[in-house]
Each structure stands twice: as structure tokens, then as C-alpha cells.
Design an enzyme around this catalytic site. Structure first.
Site, PDB file in Angstrom:
ATOM      1  N   TYR A  91      -4.989   5.544  -9.464  1.00  0.00           N
ATOM      2  CA  TYR A  91      -6.178   4.739  -9.129  1.00  0.00           C
ATOM      3  C   TYR A  91      -7.363   5.153  -9.994  1.00  0.00           C
ATOM      4  CZ  TYR A  91      -3.981   2.653  -5.022  1.00  0.00           C
ATOM      5  OH  TYR A  91      -3.167   1.939  -4.184  1.00  0.00           O
ATOM      6  N   VAL A 141      -5.293   0.092   5.698  1.00  0.00           N
ATOM      7  CA  VAL A 141      -3.967   0.295   6.261  1.00  0.00           C
ATOM      8  C   VAL A 141      -3.479   1.649   5.752  1.00  0.00           C
ATOM      9  CG1 VAL A 141      -3.293  -2.111   6.499  1.00  0.00           C
ATOM     10  CG2 VAL A 141      -2.973  -0.989   4.297  1.00  0.00           C
ATOM     11  N   CYS A 191       0.821  -1.222   0.000  1.00  0.00           N
ATOM     12  CA  CYS A 191       0.000   0.000   0.000  1.00  0.00           C
ATOM     13  C   CYS A 191       0.855   1.272   0.000  1.00  0.00           C
ATOM     14  CB  CYS A 191      -0.892  -0.008   1.241  1.00  0.00           C
ATOM     15  SG  CYS A 191      -1.789   1.532   1.477  1.00  0.00           S
ATOM     16  N   TRP A 197      -8.133  -7.057   4.318  1.00  0.00           N
ATOM     17  CA  TRP A 197      -6.758  -7.302   4.770  1.00  0.00           C
ATOM     18  C   TRP A 197      -6.783  -8.329   5.889  1.00  0.00           C
ATOM     19  CZ3 TRP A 197      -3.277  -5.624   1.612  1.00  0.00           C
ATOM     20  CH2 TRP A 197      -3.368  -4.383   0.996  1.00  0.00           C
TER      21      TRP A 197
HETATM   22  N1  LIG Z   1      -6.847   5.591   5.521  1.00  0.00           N
HETATM   23  C1  LIG Z   1      -5.833   6.000   4.580  1.00  0.00           C
HETATM   24  C2  LIG Z   1      -6.118   5.506   3.190  1.00  0.00           C
HETATM   25  C3  LIG Z   1      -5.260   4.341   2.949  1.00  0.00           C
HETATM   26  C4  LIG Z   1      -5.771   3.410   1.869  1.00  0.00           C
HETATM   27  O1  LIG Z   1      -6.545   3.791   0.999  1.00  0.00           O
HETATM   28  N2  LIG Z   1      -5.296   2.174   1.974  1.00  0.00           N
HETATM   29  C5  LIG Z   1      -5.718   1.160   1.086  1.00  0.00           C
HETATM   30  C6  LIG Z   1      -4.592   0.274   0.615  1.00  0.00           C
HETATM   31  S1  LIG Z   1      -3.492   1.059  -0.499  1.00  0.00           S
HETATM   32  C7  LIG Z   1      -6.642   0.225   1.826  1.00  0.00           C
HETATM   33  O2  LIG Z   1      -6.327  -0.252   2.893  1.00  0.00           O
HETATM   34  N3  LIG Z   1      -7.777  -0.058   1.215  1.00  0.00           N
HETATM   35  C8  LIG Z   1      -8.731  -0.958   1.756  1.00  0.00           C
HETATM   36  C9  LIG Z   1      -8.872  -2.180   0.921  1.00  0.00           C
HETATM   37  O3  LIG Z   1      -8.129  -2.305  -0.059  1.00  0.00           O
HETATM   38  O4  LIG Z   1      -9.704  -3.012   1.281  1.00  0.00           O
HETATM   39  C10 LIG Z   1      -5.696   7.499   4.628  1.00  0.00           C
HETATM   40  O5  LIG Z   1      -5.188   7.993   5.606  1.00  0.00           O
HETATM   41  O6  LIG Z   1      -6.055   8.185   3.672  1.00  0.00           O
END
Ligand SMILES: N[C@@H](CCC(=O)N[C@@H](CS)C(=O)NCC(=O)O)C(=O)O
Length: 326
Positions: free
Chosen positions: A194, A131, A56, A93
Site C-alpha cells: 500500500y 472490513v 480485502c 463499503w
Molecule cells: N480494521 C482493520 C483494517 C482493515 C482495513 O484496512 N480494511 C480496508 C480494506 S482492505 C478497509 O476496509 N478500508 C476502508 C475503505 O477502503 O474505505 C484492522 O484490524 O487493522
């Protein structure tokens, strides 16, 4: 806000991968850990656990800050499996035997799916599970999943535990410049890849990819006369850009259709990517095996066959970059 815009704080990949538009999940966990404990949680070596994925880019920004500041021992790291598990209709995750411990659980927190940590903090929580996540180990409390605030707090509140010669990655005098460039990078590059990759229409894709490459062209200019983005040192601005650049040619170029140019086609951006990769504190935060497996396996609608693209050769990152002269 249009469908193309994404606010800092939303769970970017969750939103983008699970909905046609960019659905916004408010940043739900924003408690702070402070040096003086005034927030109710005091900085303390070994008290907290950072849950992250090597894949990530948002988690990578916190991991990099921790690494540059020398906070590895003070803040232990728990790494989830690169491949998410399909649970109740959603990819989640999880820890596994390989990434975690016996029973596929994190040996310290005793959880299998990251969502258990979120639910422990807020049983009725239905928002995104993302995460990075920082947990207070003794109580199991999820302190924060806000990558931006986490990065800032590691640099400031955690300084007493940082190594003595640790850099200040968000120096007062450079903040306005760092914020300005970080904002441009956030919209067009960090989220832009993305947006392009998950676009549900040609027009959405075209807008994303145009903004992305226009911004990369501008960054190429900027980095052809200066070694780092702001000032003469590595700052938070670099930690915003670099995690996207390091994933670009192996993943975003093909998997997310960001293929107008590769980073290795840009002399300055490519030199910069190698320069930082070769800087102490960076190399050890990059795991291409996790990065590739995560992206190529998780986004079923983009890559249903889960075929992992082979290139490029990571050894190219170790070639001389010549940027010391800047
Ligand atoms: N919460 C984070 C965003 C982090 C994020 O988008 N992480 C992705 C992974 S790159 C994630 O965990 N997505 C949830 C998933 O893929 O189920 C922030 O501070 O903006």
C-alpha cells in the site's frame, strides 16, 4: 512515528488511499467474544455475522481462519460489493442487489452501507469504516473490527465450535517466532504494498519498494528450506503473508507499481503460494473477480480509467508445487 510506519490496527487502505501520509485511525471497536461469556458476549453459533470483502487482505485473514477452523456455519459471512460507493465525499463499503439482497441491503442486518453499522454502535463516530467487522445480530452491535484480535479469538475462544481436527494456528510454543515474522511481514509486505502504491513522492515509493523486495528476498530464502514460515504446520504467520502474495501478481505488481519482481519469479514463494492455494480451506476464500474489481475500480488517483489488467491466468495456481518433500 514517520510517515512510512503504520501501526497494527489502523485502517490501512482507508488511510493510505485518502491522505498523502498514512493517517492513523485508532482501532475503535475492540470488544471480545469469549467462550465463557466473561466479556459480556458469549461464543454462540449463528449469533454473530462477519462482514467482509473478498477483496480485502485484512478481512481475508479472518475469513481464512474461520475456514481452516471449520467455523463457516457458526459464523455466517456477509460479503460487501467489491466496488465501493461514493457517499458524502467518500468511498464506502456497501451491500448491493448482487452482494447483499433486495434493495441493496444485507438481508439479515438490513443495512446498505457498512457505516450504518458503525454509526449504530457509536453515532458520533468519525473514524475509518473498515472490513472485517463482526456484528452481534440481535442487537446490531458492532463487536470488533480488529482483524488481529478476531483471528486470535476464532482460534482460541471459538474452539468449542470448531471442527474436531481443526489446526491450532497460534500454538503456544511457536508464538514468539510467529509474532516476530508477522511483525516483519506486516510492516514491509502487508502494508508495504500500500505504501508503494499510494506514495505521493518518489522517495516514499523508493523506500517502500526497497523494503518490500528486501523482505520478499529474505522470505524466499526462508521458504526454500521449509514448507511453512514457522514450524511444520500452517500458522498465523502464513495467514499474514499469503493473502498479500495471492494478490501480488494480479494487483500489486502493476496497480501498486511493485514490479521489481513477480511472485512467480521466486521459486519458493511461488511454490508456497500454490501449495497453500491448493490446501483445503484456502481456494474457496479467493475471488479474483472481487479482488481485481475492487482495487482497479476504487483507487481513482492510481487508475482513473478503471481498466482492469487481464493477467495472470489463475489456472497457474493449480500447477504442481512439489513442496510436500520439504
Ligand atoms: N480494521 C482493520 C483494517 C482493515 C482495513 O484496512 N480494511 C480496508 C480494506 S482492505 C478497509 O476496509 N478500508 C476502508 C475503505 O477502503 O474505505 C484492522 O484490524 O487493522
Amino acid at each position: 512515528m514517520s510517515e512510512d510506519q503504520t501501526k497494527p490496527g489502523e485502517t490501512v487502505s482507508a488511510a493510505a488511499s485518502k491522505t498523502a501520509e498514512h493517517e492513523r485511525a485508532p482501532q475503535a471497536f475492540t470488544d471480545r467474544i469469549t467462550a465463557d461469556g466473561s466479556s459480556g458476549r458469549r461464543v454462540e453459533a449463528g449469533r454473530y455475522r462477519l462482514i467482509a470483502s473478498w477483496a480485502c487482505p485484512w478481512a481475508h485473514r479472518v475469513i481464512l481462519t474461520r475456514s481452516l477452523l471449520g467455523l463457516q456455519e457458526a459464523i455466517p459471512l456477509a460479503i460487501v460489493d467489491p466496488v465501493q460507493e461514493f457517499l458524502d465525499g467518500d468511498y464506502q463499503w456497501v451491500f448491493s442487489e448482487e452482494h447483499g439482497g433486495p434493495g441493496g441491503k444485507d438481508p439479515v442486518l438490513g443495512v446498505h452501507a457498512l457505516r450504518e453499522v458503525y454509526w449504530a454502535a457509536r453515532p458520533d463516530y468519525t473514524g475509518g469504516i473498515s472490513v472485517p467487522a463482526l456484528v452481534d445480530v440481535a442487537s446490531g452491535h458492532l463487536v470488533s473490527n480488529d482483524f488481529e484480535q478476531l483471528t486470535r479469538d476464532l482460534n482460541s475462544e471459538w474452539r468449542q465450535l470448531a471442527r474436531p481436527d481443526a489446526p491450532d494456528i497460534y500454538p503456544e510454543a511457536l508464538r514468539a517466532d510467529i509474532d516476530a515474522v508477522a511483525q516483519e511481514i506486516y510492516q514491509d509486505v502487508n502494508v508495504g504494498v500500500y505504501r508503494a502504491g499510494f506514495a505521493k513522492s518518489q522517495a516514499t515509493y523508493d523506500r517502500a519498494v526497497d523494503a518490500l523486495f528486501t523482505r520478499l528476498d529474505a522470505l524466499e530464502e526462508r521458504l526454500s528450506t521449509s514448507r511453512y514460515l514457522v514450524g511444520e504446520q500452517i500458522t498465523e504467520a502464513d495467514l499474514r503473508l499469503w493473502p498479500t502474495l495471492i494478490r501480488f501478481d494480479p494487483v500489486y505488481h502493476g496497480h501498486f507499481k511493485c514490479n521489481i519482481r513477480r511472485i512467480s519469479d521466486y521459486p519458493a514463494l511461488w511454490g508456497y503460494t500454490r501449495d497453500l492455494y491448493q490446501t483445503p480451506g484456502f481456494t474457496e476464500t479467493v475471488d479474483f473477480e472481487h479482488i481485481k474489481r475492487h482495487y482497479y475500480y476504487t483507487h481513482e488517483m492510481v487508475n482513473p480509467g478503471r481498466i482492469i489488467a487481464r493477467g495472470p491466468d489463475p489456472a497457474e495456481l493449480l500447477t504442481p508445487h512439489g513442496r510436500e518433500k520439504l
